[in-house]
Design a protein around this motif. Structure first.
Motif, PDB file in Angstrom:
ATOM      1  N   HIS A  87      56.052 -24.072  69.892  1.00 46.21           N
ATOM      2  CA  HIS A  87      56.034 -23.446  68.602  1.00 46.21           C
ATOM      3  C   HIS A  87      55.833 -24.425  67.699  1.00 46.21           C
ATOM      4  N   PRO A  88      55.238 -24.071  66.480  1.00 40.66           N
ATOM      5  CA  PRO A  88      54.739 -25.047  65.461  1.00 40.66           C
ATOM      6  C   PRO A  88      56.246 -25.538  64.832  1.00 40.66           C
ATOM      7  N   TRP A  89      56.035 -27.084  64.409  1.00 42.24           N
ATOM      8  CA  TRP A  89      57.194 -27.700  64.004  1.00 42.24           C
ATOM      9  C   TRP A  89      57.501 -27.165  62.510  1.00 42.24           C
ATOM     10  N   PRO A  90      59.178 -27.144  62.181  1.00 41.97           N
ATOM     11  CA  PRO A  90      59.250 -26.632  60.834  1.00 41.97           C
ATOM     12  C   PRO A  90      58.871 -27.734  59.929  1.00 41.97           C
ATOM     13  N   TYR A  91      58.870 -27.245  58.543  1.00 45.23           N
ATOM     14  CA  TYR A  91      58.718 -28.432  57.452  1.00 45.23           C
ATOM     15  C   TYR A  91      60.051 -28.434  56.531  1.00 45.23           C
ATOM     16  N   ARG A  92      60.333 -29.773  56.490  1.00 43.68           N
ATOM     17  CA  ARG A  92      61.574 -29.996  55.608  1.00 43.68           C
ATOM     18  C   ARG A  92      61.258 -30.373  53.927  1.00 43.68           C
ATOM     19  N   LEU A  93      61.730 -29.668  53.169  1.00 41.87           N
ATOM     20  CA  LEU A  93      61.202 -29.809  51.801  1.00 41.87           C
ATOM     21  C   LEU A  93      62.489 -30.608  50.937  1.00 41.87           C
ATOM     22  N   ALA A  94      62.328 -31.891  50.708  1.00 41.09           N
ATOM     23  CA  ALA A  94      63.396 -32.800  50.080  1.00 41.09           C
ATOM     24  C   ALA A  94      62.666 -33.321  48.989  1.00 41.09           C
ATOM     25  N   GLY A  95      63.262 -32.693  47.765  1.00 42.65           N
ATOM     26  CA  GLY A  95      62.956 -33.080  46.360  1.00 42.65           C
ATOM     27  C   GLY A  95      61.395 -32.248  46.325  1.00 42.65           C
ATOM     28  N   THR A  96      60.247 -33.252  45.989  1.00 45.91           N
ATOM     29  CA  THR A  96      59.039 -32.888  46.154  1.00 45.91           C
ATOM     30  C   THR A  96      58.468 -33.184  47.430  1.00 45.91           C
ATOM     31  N   ARG A  97      58.882 -33.751  48.277  1.00 49.61           N
ATOM     32  CA  ARG A  97      58.171 -34.424  49.377  1.00 49.61           C
ATOM     33  C   ARG A  97      58.238 -33.099  50.626  1.00 49.61           C
ATOM     34  N   VAL A  98      57.126 -32.998  51.234  1.00 50.61           N
ATOM     35  CA  VAL A  98      57.007 -32.181  52.343  1.00 50.61           C
ATOM     36  C   VAL A  98      56.717 -32.902  53.754  1.00 50.61           C
ATOM     37  N   GLU A  99      57.463 -32.517  54.530  1.00 54.00           N
ATOM     38  CA  GLU A  99      57.326 -33.385  55.808  1.00 54.00           C
ATOM     39  C   GLU A  99      57.607 -32.473  57.018  1.00 54.00           C
ATOM     40  N   ALA A 100      56.799 -32.694  58.150  1.00 54.31           N
ATOM     41  CA  ALA A 100      57.164 -31.919  59.339  1.00 54.31           C
ATOM     42  C   ALA A 100      58.121 -32.800  60.208  1.00 54.31           C
ATOM     43  N   LEU A 101      58.815 -31.777  61.093  1.00 50.09           N
ATOM     44  CA  LEU A 101      60.005 -32.385  61.812  1.00 50.09           C
ATOM     45  C   LEU A 101      59.573 -32.722  62.931  1.00 50.09           C
ATOM     46  N   ALA A 102      58.229 -33.180  63.383  1.00 49.57           N
ATOM     47  CA  ALA A 102      57.550 -33.313  64.713  1.00 49.57           C
ATOM     48  C   ALA A 102      58.171 -34.671  65.244  1.00 49.57           C
ATOM     49  N   ILE A 123      61.656 -25.162  56.333  1.00 48.32           N
ATOM     50  CA  ILE A 123      60.909 -23.890  56.479  1.00 48.32           C
ATOM     51  C   ILE A 123      60.422 -23.890  57.840  1.00 48.32           C
ATOM     52  N   LEU A 124      60.660 -22.774  58.611  1.00 53.62           N
ATOM     53  CA  LEU A 124      60.454 -22.275  59.844  1.00 53.62           C
ATOM     54  C   LEU A 124      59.218 -21.157  59.776  1.00 53.62           C
ATOM     55  N   HIS A 125      58.356 -21.490  60.672  1.00 50.39           N
ATOM     56  CA  HIS A 125      57.265 -20.390  60.566  1.00 50.39           C
ATOM     57  C   HIS A 125      56.574 -20.021  61.785  1.00 50.39           C
ATOM     58  N   THR A 126      55.562 -19.135  61.892  1.00 51.63           N
ATOM     59  CA  THR A 126      54.958 -18.963  63.231  1.00 51.63           C
ATOM     60  C   THR A 126      53.601 -19.394  63.077  1.00 51.63           C
ATOM     61  N   ASP A 127      52.698 -19.449  63.989  1.00 49.82           N
ATOM     62  CA  ASP A 127      51.400 -19.989  63.951  1.00 49.82           C
ATOM     63  C   ASP A 127      50.573 -19.295  63.005  1.00 49.82           C
ATOM     64  N   GLY A 128      50.845 -18.093  62.758  1.00 53.62           N
ATOM     65  CA  GLY A 128      50.128 -17.100  61.999  1.00 53.62           C
ATOM     66  C   GLY A 128      49.993 -17.731  60.491  1.00 53.62           C
ATOM     67  N   ALA A 129      50.720 -18.612  60.093  1.00 58.60           N
ATOM     68  CA  ALA A 129      50.535 -19.071  58.591  1.00 58.60           C
ATOM     69  C   ALA A 129      49.647 -20.039  58.820  1.00 58.60           C
ATOM     70  N   GLU A 130      49.632 -21.233  59.521  1.00 58.12           N
ATOM     71  CA  GLU A 130      48.659 -22.163  59.541  1.00 58.12           C
ATOM     72  C   GLU A 130      47.327 -21.814  60.082  1.00 58.12           C
ATOM     73  N   ASP A 131      47.573 -20.826  60.908  1.00 55.89           N
ATOM     74  CA  ASP A 131      45.947 -20.349  61.598  1.00 55.89           C
ATOM     75  C   ASP A 131      45.309 -19.570  60.545  1.00 55.89           C
ATOM     76  N   ALA A 132      45.898 -18.851  59.501  1.00 54.02           N
ATOM     77  CA  ALA A 132      45.242 -18.258  58.690  1.00 54.02           C
ATOM     78  C   ALA A 132      44.026 -18.782  57.968  1.00 54.02           C
ATOM     79  N   ARG A 133      42.889 -18.101  57.912  1.00 54.49           N
ATOM     80  CA  ARG A 133      41.475 -18.613  57.228  1.00 54.49           C
ATOM     81  C   ARG A 133      41.268 -17.746  56.163  1.00 54.49           C
ATOM     82  N   ASP A 134      40.423 -18.506  55.253  1.00 56.00           N
ATOM     83  CA  ASP A 134      39.778 -17.660  54.124  1.00 56.00           C
ATOM     84  C   ASP A 134      38.493 -17.263  54.684  1.00 56.00           C
TER      85      ASP A 134
END
Length: 359
Positions: free
Chosen positions: A210-225, A257-268
């Protein structure tokens, strides 16, 4: 196990297929028996054609109306089934504020193959986020099997690895039953992320594809990989040892922030992928940070990126730590004020410039 099959419901089949047959039989009978059918002048032909056209149009409208009614009923049943499986989360679980939203790519059935749950247990707050291969009505049975097993196992099993084994066994039983009933089931798998948030904010994780979640700390966004994830559940057996990995802490004021792969795989329209970290960072620009504002900001950006037409199911789950003190592990129903009496560890989050949002 919930079993919903697509197609025309049995009750409407005689009506749908019987009317055209009756109309055809009536037309043949008319041509062979009725004296008017033997006349060949232009006026009689016009009248005959008009009568049959009106009768045929009426039958088509009746069949269409019946099919639309059955389709609406099937959609209502599907939505009710999904709402029963993915029941609404409480706004607060074990001192964590929660918010979740889901968007299905199946515009016909309006159901998806994503799954999630957050439960407070004596071992800590336990979370699952998963994604069943495919989407729509066919995925509901698999979602039910995995979620049902999780809701039981999180209270019974002290170790996160044992919870994952219970999910794997439940999925294997479900797929075996489908193979016996349907005789031909395509290879199916489920990506699963298991999290345990302990009273001191420590995060333990097991990740199966599954895609790793992201942690939002202040203004920093980091993956928990932490490391490479395990394979998804279904095609491959689990390893003998399943130690949960520590991926840091979720401190007071931080969000996960937990998510499914549909979020990061979305394309314009130009084939560019959606930047989820940039969208998450946009949630802290000029507004109070809450789980609801994070969801709203991310989904607004995602729908703009895809022009309102995502091609895959998307689920987002936000957990925000608003504990003021370190909480004791407590079963569901314990008040957030039930604490161990020791102050929670807190450290100021470093401030970084907002990432550039290319949406």
């Amino acid at each position: 196990m919930i079993r919903i099959k697509a197609g025309v419901p049995r009750g409407v089949r005689p009506f749908v297929f019987g009317l055209p047959i009756m109309w055809g039989a009536l037309a043949i009978t008319y041509r062979l028996v009725c004296p008017l059918a033997q006349q060949h002048d232009l006026g009689t032909r016009i009248v005959t054609t008009a009568v049959f056209f009106a009768a045929g149009a009426g039958l088509i409208l009746q069949v269409r109306r019946a099919l639309l009614q059955e389709l609406k009923q099937a959609r209502r049943v599907a939505r009710a089934a999904q709402n029963a499986l993915l029941r609404p989360l409480p706004s607060r679980v074990g001192g964590l504020h929660t918010a979740v939203a889901q968007l299905s790519a199946d515009h016909g059935a309006r159901v998806g193959g994503d799954l999630y749950e957050v439960i407070a247990t004596e071992h800590g707050v336990r979370v699952v986020m998963g994604d069943v291969r495919g989407h729509g009505l066919a995925a509901l049975g698999t979602v039910a099997a995995v979620l049902g097993s999780f809701r039981e196992a999180v209270h019974d099993e002290p170790e996160l690895g044992s919870v994952l084994r219970r999910l794997d066994r439940a999925l294997a039983r479900h797929l075996a039953e489908r193979a016996r009933d349907d005789h031909a089931v395509a290879e199916e798998f489920v990506t699963v992320l298991l999290l345990e948030i302990r009273p001191d904010g420590e995060l333990l994780c097991l990740n199966c594809g599954h895609p790793w979640p992201y942690r939002l700390a202040g203004t920093r966004v980091e993956a928990l990989a932490a490391t490479d994830p395990l394979p998804p559940l279904g095609p491959f057996p689990l390893p003998r040892e399943l130690p949960a990995q520590s991926v840091g802490h979720l401190l007071t004021g931080e969000s996960l922030i937990l998510h499914t792969d549909g979020a990061e795989d979305a394309r314009d329209g130009h084939g560019r992928f959606f930047s989820l970290p940039d969208a998450i960072a946009g949630a802290v620009r000029g507004q109070p940070v809450t789980p609801q504002t994070i969801l709203r900001t991310v989904f607004d950006a995602l729908l703009r990126h895809t022009a309102g037409r995502p091609t895959d199911d998307i689920a987002l789950l936000v957990l925000r730590n608003e504990r003021s003190t370190v909480q004791c592990g407590a079963p569901p129903g314990a008040r957030d004020s039930d604490t161990c009496g020791s102050a929670a560890r807190a450290r100021p989050a470093p401030t970084y410039p907002h990432p550039t949002n290319h949406l």
